[in-house]
Write a protein that holds these residues in place. Structure first.
Motif, short mmCIF file in Angstrom:
data_model
loop_
_atom_site.label_atom_id
_atom_site.label_comp_id
_atom_site.label_asym_id
_atom_site.label_seq_id
_atom_site.Cartn_x
_atom_site.Cartn_y
_atom_site.Cartn_z
N TYR A 4 41.32 59.71 51.30
CA TYR A 4 40.04 60.19 50.84
C TYR A 4 38.91 59.01 51.27
CZ TYR A 4 42.57 63.58 48.00
OH TYR A 4 43.28 64.64 47.74
N HIS A 5 37.84 59.53 51.78
CA HIS A 5 36.76 58.82 52.28
C HIS A 5 35.46 59.25 51.73
CE1 HIS A 5 39.27 56.81 55.31
NE2 HIS A 5 39.51 57.96 55.53
N PHE A 6 34.56 58.23 51.51
CA PHE A 6 33.44 58.55 50.80
C PHE A 6 32.66 59.80 51.25
CE2 PHE A 6 28.76 58.05 50.79
CZ PHE A 6 28.39 58.20 49.42
N SER A 7 32.45 59.74 52.89
CA SER A 7 31.92 60.84 53.41
C SER A 7 32.35 62.19 53.37
CB SER A 7 31.72 60.28 55.01
OG SER A 7 33.11 60.02 55.53
N ASP A 8 33.81 62.39 52.64
CA ASP A 8 34.41 63.47 52.47
C ASP A 8 33.54 64.12 51.70
OD1 ASP A 8 36.22 62.92 54.63
OD2 ASP A 8 37.79 62.19 53.22
N HIS A 9 33.20 63.58 50.38
CA HIS A 9 32.42 64.13 49.44
C HIS A 9 30.95 64.92 49.77
CE1 HIS A 9 35.77 62.70 47.02
NE2 HIS A 9 35.36 61.51 47.04
N LEU A 10 30.59 64.30 50.60
CA LEU A 10 29.33 64.99 51.67
C LEU A 10 29.73 66.43 52.19
CD1 LEU A 10 28.46 61.87 50.94
CD2 LEU A 10 27.00 62.45 53.09
N LEU A 11 30.87 66.25 52.73
CA LEU A 11 31.31 67.67 53.23
C LEU A 11 31.47 68.50 51.99
CD1 LEU A 11 33.96 66.58 55.81
CD2 LEU A 11 31.66 67.30 56.33
N ARG A 45 43.32 54.37 45.61
CA ARG A 45 43.33 53.46 46.76
C ARG A 45 41.99 53.07 47.11
NH1 ARG A 45 47.94 56.89 50.54
NH2 ARG A 45 49.81 56.17 48.96
N ARG A 46 41.67 51.95 47.77
CA ARG A 46 40.62 51.41 48.23
C ARG A 46 39.90 52.23 49.48
NH1 ARG A 46 42.23 45.41 47.08
NH2 ARG A 46 44.13 46.14 47.50
N PHE A 47 38.69 52.40 49.71
CA PHE A 47 38.25 52.86 51.15
C PHE A 47 38.37 51.74 52.06
CE2 PHE A 47 35.05 55.50 48.30
CZ PHE A 47 35.65 56.50 48.47
N GLY A 48 38.68 52.33 53.06
CA GLY A 48 38.56 51.53 54.33
C GLY A 48 37.34 51.01 54.98
N GLN A 49 36.14 51.91 54.60
CA GLN A 49 34.84 51.50 55.07
C GLN A 49 33.97 51.85 53.93
OE1 GLN A 49 35.09 54.37 58.39
NE2 GLN A 49 34.68 52.57 59.70
N GLY A 50 32.91 50.87 53.93
CA GLY A 50 31.89 51.11 53.03
C GLY A 50 30.48 50.75 53.43
N PHE A 51 29.64 50.73 52.51
CA PHE A 51 28.08 50.32 52.76
C PHE A 51 28.04 48.81 52.30
CE2 PHE A 51 27.77 55.00 52.53
CZ PHE A 51 27.44 55.46 53.75
N ASP A 52 27.33 48.23 53.34
CA ASP A 52 26.84 46.81 52.77
C ASP A 52 25.68 47.04 52.23
OD1 ASP A 52 24.90 46.59 54.89
OD2 ASP A 52 26.37 45.66 56.14
N GLU A 53 24.72 46.06 51.62
CA GLU A 53 23.62 46.55 51.15
C GLU A 53 22.28 46.97 52.02
OE1 GLU A 53 21.31 46.78 47.48
OE2 GLU A 53 23.44 46.77 47.87
N ALA A 54 22.43 46.30 53.18
CA ALA A 54 21.27 46.64 54.04
C ALA A 54 21.49 48.09 54.52
CB ALA A 54 21.33 45.60 55.41
N GLN A 55 22.67 48.53 54.68
CA GLN A 55 23.02 49.91 55.30
C GLN A 55 22.58 50.79 53.89
OE1 GLN A 55 27.25 49.35 56.17
NE2 GLN A 55 26.74 50.08 58.34
#
Length: 294
Positions: free
Chosen positions: A80-87, A211-221
């Motif tokens: 499961y990835h964060f962007s999946d929830h946008l889908l 489980r932890r996400f493999g990718q995420g946004f840093d503050e600037a993003q």
């Protein structure tokens, strides 16, 4: 209007069935359309007490994110990835042929709502964020540790705990979140567990969500995403909720270049919409009505 007035439907997210509930689909012409997004490991019934105080004329839609509530779980080998929830959001809008919506999101649901509003500004008329204004962020150097955590977690088999009764499952929720009231915990457990073949109870969410996400946004993003939001935004918080550091909150509010209502606080914790459903509903109703007429 009681929660029983909602009808259950299924929408397709590229082959993954998602559970949604809605009311008012054949209601007043031109009434606001509101899509509500729940928090991490929660489900759409977390909005039931709130919806009892919202206008019956609205078309109100409640989504169970993939792998939570009554929505299907991702297949074997998937993550499961964060962007999946946008889908999930887009599949709901497309599957129900919804016009531009007012998004209401709690916690994770608020993060998803804000990100979706940045990516699809033409499909979102307003944002109400309950106990939510983005992920934890952090410096770019956190990317390496995040990937390591993702790989480590992928080696651990999912652990689905079992409970002898629904009440025992509710008590476990209160241990994890002491601000959750007994009634709120029981609501989560009643709608978020199912009886196993052995006769005990297990939560319906996919344990792989832990489980932890493999990718995420840093503050600037994340701030760059916020800057892309064009609709009005309001932030509703609990006095005992998960409050970000004042400088972080100030920076994130400043990054929103659209109309932002002054943050409002209500007595309660992270699930303040369950503790103060009438007050939160009134704040949403006033804000959505104003955004609809502007």
């Amino acid at each position: 209007m009681p929660a029983a007035a909602f009808e259950s439907l299924t929408v397709d997210a590229e082959g993954l069935p998602l559970h949604v509930r809605q009311r008012g689909a054949r209601g007043v012409r031109g009434a606001p359309v509101v899509l509500m997004l729940h928090g991490w490991l929660d489900h759409s019934h977390s909005f039931d007490p709130l919806c009892e105080h919202l206008p019956e004329a609205w078309r109100t839609v409640l989504l169970d994110f993939r792998g939570m509530g009554q929505s299907a779980h991702a297949g074997p080998g998937a993550a499961y990835h964060f962007s999946d929830h946008l889908l999930d959001v887009e599949a709901t809008l497309d599957g129900l042929a919804l016009p531009p919506v007012h998004l209401v999101g709690h916690s994770l649901g608020g993060i998803v709502a804000l990100a979706y509003a940045a990516a699809r500004p033409e499909r979102v008329k307003s944002l109400t964020l309950i106990e939510s204004l983005g992920p934890s962020g952090g410096p770019p150097t956190g990317a390496v540790q995040r990937l390591r955590g993702f790989l480590d977690d992928a080696r651990r088999p999912p652990n689905r705990k079992r409970y002898p009764t629904v009440e025992a499952a509710a008590e476990r929720l209160r241990q994890a979140n002491p601000t959750l009231s007994p009634d709120a915990a029981l609501l989560f457990a009643r709608h978020g567990t199912r009886r196993t073949p052995e006769g005990d109870f297990a939560f319906t969410f996919d344990p792989r969500h832990r489980r932890r996400f493999g990718q995420g946004f840093d503050e600037a993003q994340w701030l760059a995403l916020e800057a892309a939001v064009t609709c009005p935004v309001q932030l509703l918080r609990g006095t005992e909720g998960l409050s970000p550091a004042p400088e972080l909150l100030e920076g994130r509010l400043a990054a929103l270049r659209t109309r932002v209502s002054p943050p409002r606080s209500f007595e309660g914790g992270h699930h303040v919409h369950l503790e103060q459903p009438a007050a939160i509903a009134a704040a949403i109703a006033g804000f959505v009505s104003e955004a609809s007429s502007s």
